[in-house]
Scaffold this active site. Structure first.
Site, PDB file in Angstrom:
ATOM      1  CG  ASN A  10      -1.702   1.239   1.420  1.00 45.51           C
ATOM      2  OD1 ASN A  10      -1.850   2.024   0.488  1.00 45.51           O
ATOM      3  ND2 ASN A  10      -2.238   1.441   2.615  1.00 45.51           N
ATOM      4  CD1 TRP A  11       3.553   1.082  -2.777  1.00 36.00           C
ATOM      5  CD2 TRP A  11       3.444   2.120  -4.756  1.00 36.00           C
ATOM      6  NE1 TRP A  11       4.251   0.318  -3.683  1.00 36.00           N
ATOM      7  CE2 TRP A  11       4.200   0.944  -4.909  1.00 36.00           C
ATOM      8  CE3 TRP A  11       3.238   2.934  -5.865  1.00 36.00           C
ATOM      9  CZ2 TRP A  11       4.757   0.564  -6.128  1.00 36.00           C
ATOM     10  CZ3 TRP A  11       3.788   2.555  -7.079  1.00 36.00           C
ATOM     11  CH2 TRP A  11       4.543   1.385  -7.203  1.00 36.00           C
ATOM     12  CE  LYS A  12       0.234   3.423   4.781  1.00 38.29           C
ATOM     13  NZ  LYS A  12       0.146   3.540   6.208  1.00 38.29           N
ATOM     14  CG  HIS A  97      -5.873   1.558   5.503  1.00 43.68           C
ATOM     15  ND1 HIS A  97      -5.393   2.544   6.335  1.00 43.68           N
ATOM     16  CD2 HIS A  97      -4.820   0.739   5.239  1.00 43.68           C
ATOM     17  CE1 HIS A  97      -4.100   2.339   6.551  1.00 43.68           C
ATOM     18  NE2 HIS A  97      -3.731   1.243   5.898  1.00 43.68           N
ATOM     19  CD  GLU A  99      -2.914   5.371   6.900  1.00 42.96           C
ATOM     20  OE1 GLU A  99      -2.958   5.488   5.668  1.00 42.96           O
ATOM     21  OE2 GLU A  99      -1.937   4.876   7.507  1.00 42.96           O
ATOM     22  CD  GLU A 169      -3.401  -2.815   7.596  1.00 44.57           C
ATOM     23  OE1 GLU A 169      -2.277  -2.953   7.122  1.00 44.57           O
ATOM     24  OE2 GLU A 169      -4.130  -1.839   7.347  1.00 44.57           O
ATOM     25  N   GLY A 175       2.488   2.222  10.744  1.00 44.10           N
ATOM     26  CA  GLY A 175       3.367   3.377  10.558  1.00 44.10           C
ATOM     27  C   GLY A 175       4.109   3.798  11.819  1.00 44.10           C
ATOM     28  CB  SER A 215       5.536  -1.624  11.895  1.00 44.16           C
ATOM     29  OG  SER A 215       5.099  -0.294  12.071  1.00 44.16           O
TER      30      SER A 215
HETATM   31  C1  PEP Z   1      -0.751   0.026   6.154  1.00 43.19           C
HETATM   32  O1  PEP Z   1      -0.897   1.229   5.948  1.00 43.19           O
HETATM   33  O2  PEP Z   1      -1.610  -0.769   5.768  1.00 43.19           O
HETATM   34  C2  PEP Z   1       0.453  -0.413   6.867  1.00 43.19           C
HETATM   35  C3  PEP Z   1       0.510  -1.636   7.286  1.00 43.19           C
HETATM   36  O3  PEP Z   1       1.451   0.521   7.028  1.00 43.19           O
HETATM   37  P1  PEP Z   1       2.920   0.254   7.661  1.00 43.19           P
HETATM   38  O4  PEP Z   1       3.435  -1.028   7.083  1.00 43.19           O
HETATM   39  O5  PEP Z   1       3.717   1.441   7.265  1.00 43.19           O
HETATM   40  O6  PEP Z   1       2.728   0.138   9.138  1.00 43.19           O
END
Ligand code: PEP
Length: 252
Positions: A10-12, A97, A99, A169, A175, A215
C-alpha cells in the site's frame, strides 16, 4: 478466493508517476515468475492504469486501489467509483483501512456499500480491521474486531465473502515501527477465523486469506508469515523500497 499467500504493498499518498513506474520495474525484475505468491501493488489512483499495464504480463502480480466510493457514479466531486477502477485493469481494493476510518470518518455502513460496489465490478475487497491501542490496553481488542467483522460480513452471502481478503491491522502498529508479536498476530488471526466460522462456516474460514499489517518489514516478516493463520502481509512503508518489499515476498 481460496486461501493463498499474498503480499500487498500500500503506497498510500506517495511517489511521483516516474517513481511509481521505477518501483514496479525494480520489484518485478527481482521476482521469480514461478512462485505462487500473489503480489498486489496498490499505488495512488492517478498511477493505477500505468501500474496495471506494467503488471499485466507478470505472473501473479495484480494492482489494487486504496479506496472506492459507495456510489456507482454521479455528482461526487473528487471521488472514484469501483467501476472506474475495474475499467483501468485494477483487481483489488482496500476497504476499511484505519486511515480511512480515522481521517475520513468512514463507518461500517460505508464499507458495506463500497464492498457491494467492488464485488459488482469484479474487484476483490481487502477488508481491513484492527483495534486501537486504547482498545487493546482495555482488553477490548477481540470485542472490537468481532464487531468490525460482524457488522460488515452479516451483509454478505457466503458466495460474496468467498471473494474477500481480510487484513488484520492493529492501529497501534501502523506506521509506528511497533509490530505485533507473532504470538499476538497468530492469536488474533485464529480468532478472526473463529468469527468467520460463526458467521459462515469452517470451510470458508479456512479458505480466506488473512494478511497481517502494521510495521511489517524485511526483518520481521519471516517470523510473522511462519504463523499458521497468517497468510501474508499488507505492507505500507516498507513497500516503497523495492529491495525491502521483495525481501518480504521472499519471507514465506
Ligand atoms: C498500512 O498502511 O496498511 C500499513 C501496514 O502501514 P505500515 O506497514 O507502514 O505500518
Amino acid at each position: 478466493m481460496s486461501r493463498k499467500k499474498i503480499v500487498a504493498g500500500n503506497w498510500k499518498m506517495n511517489t511521483s508517476l516516474q517513481e511509481a513506474k521505477n518501483l514496479v520495474e525494480r520489484i518485478t525484475e527481482q521476482i521469480n515468475e514461478f512462485d505462487d505468491i500473489i503480489k498486489i501493488i496498490i499505488p495512488p489512483f492517478p498511477y493505477l492504469e500505468a501500474v496495471a499495464g506494467l503488471l499485466s504480463n507478470k505472473a501473479n502480480f495484480y494492482s489494487g486501489a486504496q479506496n472506492c466510493h459507495t456510489n456507482p457514479g454521479g455528482a461526487f466531486t473528487g471521488e472514484v467509483s469501483a467501476n472506474m477502477l475495474s475499467s483501468v485493469g485494477c483487481n483489488y481494493v482496500l476497504i476499511g483501512h484505519s486511515e480511512r476510518r480515522q481521517y475520513f470518518k468512514e463507518k461500517d455502513a460505508d464499507f458495506v456499500l463500497k464492498i457491494k460496489e467492488a464485488l459488482k465490478h469484479n474487484l476483490h475487497p481487502v477488508f481491513c480491521i484492527g483495534e486501537t491501542i486504547h482498545e487493546r490496553k482495555t482488553d477490548n481488542h477481540f470485542k472490537i474486531v468481532t464487531e468490525q467483522l460482524t457488522n460488515v460480513l452479516n451483509q454478505f452471502s457466503l458466495e460474496e465473502f468467498s471473494r474477500f481478503v481480510l487484513a488484520y491491522e492493529p492501529v497501534w502498529a501502523i506506521g509506528t515501527g511497533e509490530t505485533a508479536t507473532s504470538k499476538q498476530a497468530q492469536e488474533m488471526h485464529a480468532f478472526i477465523r473463529s468469527v468467520v466460522t460463526d458467521i459462515y462456516d469452517s470451510t470458508i474460514a479456512n479458505n480466506v486469506s488473512i494478511l497481517y499489517g502494521g510495521s511489517c518489514n524485511a526483518q520481521n516478516a519471516r517470523e510473522l508469515f511462519a504463523c499458521k493463520d497468517v497468510d501474508g502481509g499488507l505492507i505500507g512503508g516498507a513497500s516503497l523500497n523495492a529491495d525491502d518489499f521483495c525481501k518480504i515476498i521472499f519471507s514465506f
